[in-house]
Design a protein around this motif. Structure first.
Motif, short mmCIF file in Angstrom:
data_model
loop_
_atom_site.label_atom_id
_atom_site.label_comp_id
_atom_site.label_asym_id
_atom_site.label_seq_id
_atom_site.Cartn_x
_atom_site.Cartn_y
_atom_site.Cartn_z
N MET A 124 0.92 -0.98 -0.16
CA MET A 124 0.00 0.04 0.10
C MET A 124 0.99 1.20 0.12
SD MET A 124 -3.04 -0.70 2.77
CE MET A 124 -4.18 -2.22 2.49
N GLN A 125 0.36 2.33 -0.42
CA GLN A 125 1.08 3.74 -0.63
C GLN A 125 0.68 4.33 0.71
OE1 GLN A 125 3.55 4.36 -2.82
NE2 GLN A 125 3.23 2.24 -3.59
N TYR B 42 -5.60 4.57 1.11
CA TYR B 42 -6.23 5.93 0.63
C TYR B 42 -5.84 6.07 -0.65
CZ TYR B 42 -7.70 10.64 0.49
OH TYR B 42 -8.45 11.87 -0.25
N ASN B 43 -6.88 6.35 -1.68
CA ASN B 43 -6.65 6.46 -2.92
C ASN B 43 -6.23 5.30 -3.66
OD1 ASN B 43 -7.13 8.62 -4.94
ND2 ASN B 43 -5.03 8.83 -5.30
N GLY B 44 -6.26 4.30 -3.09
CA GLY B 44 -6.08 2.87 -3.75
C GLY B 44 -7.49 2.16 -3.87
N HIS B 45 -7.26 0.84 -4.15
CA HIS B 45 -8.34 0.00 -4.28
C HIS B 45 -8.82 -1.16 -3.03
CE1 HIS B 45 -8.29 1.24 -8.82
NE2 HIS B 45 -8.42 2.10 -8.06
N ASN B 46 -7.77 -1.24 -2.28
CA ASN B 46 -7.94 -2.41 -1.56
C ASN B 46 -8.01 -2.14 -0.06
OD1 ASN B 46 -5.65 -3.29 -3.78
ND2 ASN B 46 -7.18 -4.83 -3.45
N ILE B 47 -8.73 -3.09 0.60
CA ILE B 47 -9.08 -3.13 2.08
C ILE B 47 -8.93 -4.30 2.62
CG2 ILE B 47 -10.62 -2.64 3.69
CD1 ILE B 47 -11.79 -0.53 2.20
N TYR B 48 -8.06 -4.60 3.81
CA TYR B 48 -7.89 -6.20 4.41
C TYR B 48 -8.59 -6.11 5.71
CZ TYR B 48 -4.53 -6.93 0.64
OH TYR B 48 -3.78 -7.06 -0.49
N THR C 265 -12.08 -2.57 -4.60
CA THR C 265 -13.18 -1.55 -4.66
C THR C 265 -13.48 -1.22 -6.36
OG1 THR C 265 -11.95 0.26 -4.15
CG2 THR C 265 -13.06 -0.74 -2.30
N ASN C 266 -12.40 -1.34 -7.01
CA ASN C 266 -12.14 -0.81 -8.55
C ASN C 266 -12.31 0.48 -8.62
OD1 ASN C 266 -12.30 -3.70 -9.38
ND2 ASN C 266 -14.36 -3.64 -9.16
N LEU C 267 -12.53 1.47 -7.72
CA LEU C 267 -12.60 2.81 -7.51
C LEU C 267 -11.77 3.40 -6.48
CD1 LEU C 267 -16.26 3.49 -8.32
CD2 LEU C 267 -14.46 3.67 -9.83
N PRO C 268 -11.02 4.45 -6.76
CA PRO C 268 -10.34 5.04 -5.60
C PRO C 268 -10.98 5.43 -4.22
CG PRO C 268 -9.96 6.41 -7.48
CD PRO C 268 -11.17 5.40 -7.83
N ILE C 269 -10.30 4.78 -3.23
CA ILE C 269 -10.95 4.96 -1.73
C ILE C 269 -10.90 6.47 -1.24
CG2 ILE C 269 -10.90 3.98 0.70
CD1 ILE C 269 -9.93 1.43 -0.49
N ARG C 270 -11.79 7.05 -0.59
CA ARG C 270 -11.87 8.42 -0.17
C ARG C 270 -12.09 8.17 1.17
NH1 ARG C 270 -9.42 9.32 -3.82
NH2 ARG C 270 -9.95 10.56 -5.54
N ASP C 271 -12.56 7.50 1.95
CA ASP C 271 -12.74 7.21 3.23
C ASP C 271 -13.76 5.86 3.45
OD1 ASP C 271 -13.03 7.57 6.03
OD2 ASP C 271 -14.75 8.78 5.89
N PHE C 272 -13.37 5.26 4.63
CA PHE C 272 -14.31 3.94 4.90
C PHE C 272 -14.29 3.66 6.63
CE2 PHE C 272 -9.59 2.77 4.95
CZ PHE C 272 -9.62 1.70 6.01
N VAL D 107 -18.14 -3.42 5.83
CA VAL D 107 -17.13 -2.41 5.51
C VAL D 107 -17.92 -1.32 4.75
CG1 VAL D 107 -15.10 -1.17 4.69
CG2 VAL D 107 -14.88 -3.37 5.80
N ALA D 108 -18.13 0.02 5.43
CA ALA D 108 -18.77 0.85 4.43
C ALA D 108 -17.59 1.77 3.92
CB ALA D 108 -19.60 1.80 5.39
N VAL D 109 -17.68 2.21 2.38
CA VAL D 109 -16.48 2.65 1.84
C VAL D 109 -17.00 3.84 1.06
CG1 VAL D 109 -14.69 2.31 0.41
CG2 VAL D 109 -15.36 0.56 1.63
#
Length: 408
Positions: free
Chosen positions: A119-120, A136-142, A155-162, A170-172
């Protein structure tokens, strides 16, 4: 003079009368003894119970108000953590995460599990015994529990909050091209529900929180209105009640001219929101209602800390009482404590009816009345302090060990 023809019969009647009187007297005396005995037993029992209650109360008050003058440190297992690694508590255990992976240790420093990833900008959120780490701004949550990995979300889309619930739901908040999406995923990565938001229709979501049971989602939306801003705090129900509502909408409240950058569930029926001039509380497991508002004025809130029963707001303080002011509210929105302190805190924890304020060098522990119970310095710089089930025992994570900190 009356004549007694049958003296024996007459004497018998007299004797019988006397016997009846004696029997009645004896019976009455016996009943009085029983009654007196019962009263004696009752009053003896009440006296013993009162003594026990007073003794227990005295022991509890002594335990609750006990002050500590010193602390001992028992060094535990050695650990290795990089400069960029972050350490947090998780249900009495310890989680360490970085750009390369996440691991979980028990209070002795024994590694329970670990998982690698890349992750970045890793961000971690917890709920009870569940932790979710996302890019954050990536696509993966573990998603993991204290027992091990539960699953991965793409998520296939950039993550802004979760945020994450105690069940691993998980709510993203996801950033689309023209639309901002809010998705719900289970711990395995399966999409459960979603709804979209646009600046024109509802505004931009700036904060999101999910209830511990995973049924309610609270979103703070901000959007322009008549040359100023307006915030709406909306609740969505994804349980059986919400299935009968359009877009699962349960309830919502508008705040014209106010920015609400933070919403949070305390438990499955209580939530709060913090704006630039007030703190708001909501209550309800199905359709939350506004419970109370407390205005904080123009002072800037420096930090927000909470558990399932209390919320603490920290303000800078300009009086001689202390450098910082802590205002504590209960789940009903009542201000229960205003306390002052001086240390430059890194975290404040509500645990076991105590308030633990600490940084890497020192800590202060207060009770819920604001009385100082302990103040002391650490022997080594502390990265994280984790409370245990005992009020006087804590786990300290330093750069190279997991230690036990016991107050005496």
């Amino acid at each position: 003079m009356a004549e007694v023809r049958d003296f024996n019969a007459y004497a018998g009647k007299i004797n019988n009368t006397e016997d009846d009187k004696t029997s009645f007297t004896r019976e009455t005396s016996y009943k009085e003894k029983i009654r007196s005995h019962k009263l004696a037993v009752f009053f003896r029992t009440v006296s013993v119970a009162a003594i026990v209650i007073l003794l227990v109360a005295a022991i509890y008050i002594s335990w609750r108000d006990k002050e500590y003058s010193e602390a001992t440190v028992s060094q535990g297992a050695g650990i290795t953590n990089g400069a960029d690694a972050k350490v947090i508590g998780l249900g009495g255990n310890i989680v360490q995460y970085s750009k390369d992976g996440i691991s979980c240790m028990d209070e002795s420093g024994k590694v329970l599990w670990n998982q690698t990833y890349e992750m970045q900008n890793p961000i971690a959120h917890t709920c009870q015994n569940i932790v979710a780490v996302g890019d954050y701004n990536g696509h993966n949550i573990y998603v993991s529990s204290s027992g091990g990995a539960m699953g991965e979300i793409d998520t296939n889309l950039p993550i802004r909050d979760f945020c994450v619930s105690a069940q691993g739901i998980v709510a993203v908040v996801l950033d689309g091209t023209d639309v901002t999406w809010i998705y719900l995923y289970d711990s395995k990565g399966n999409a459960i529900a979603n709804f979209k938001t646009t600046m024109k229709d509802s505004g931009y979501p700036i904060s999101v929180s999910i209830s511990p049971n995973g049924e309610l989602v609270c979103v703070s939306y901000i959007y322009p209105e008549d040359g100023t801003v307006k915030t709406s705090v909306a609740f969505f129900n994804f349980g059986s009640v919400g299935q009968n509502s359009i877009d699962n909408y349960a309830s919502g409240y508008d705040y014209p001219g106010v920015v609400v950058p933070y919403v949070q569930f305390m438990n499955s029926s209580s939530a709060f929101a913090v704006s630039d001039d007030r703190i708001m509380f909501y209550s309800g497991e199905e359709k939350p209602v506004s419970l109370s508002e407390s205005f904080t004025g123009t002072e800037q809130v420096r930090s927000v800390f909470f558990n399932d029963s209390y919320v603490g707001l920290v303000f800078s303080n300009s009086t001689e009482d202390g450098t910082y002011r802590l205002q504590v509210y209960n789940a009903s929105g009542e201000l229960t404590l205003t306390s002052y302190f001086d240390i430059d805190y890194s975290e404040i924890i509500f645990s076991n009816k105590q308030i633990i304020i600490y940084n890497e060098d020192e800590c202060v522990i207060k009770d819920m009345n604001g009385h100082d119970k302990f103040a002391g310095a650490f022997e080594e710089p502390v990265r994280t302090l984790v409370p245990t089930n005992l009020r006087n025992k804590f786990i300290l994570v330093t750069a190279d060990s997991v230690d036990t900190y016991t107050l005496k």
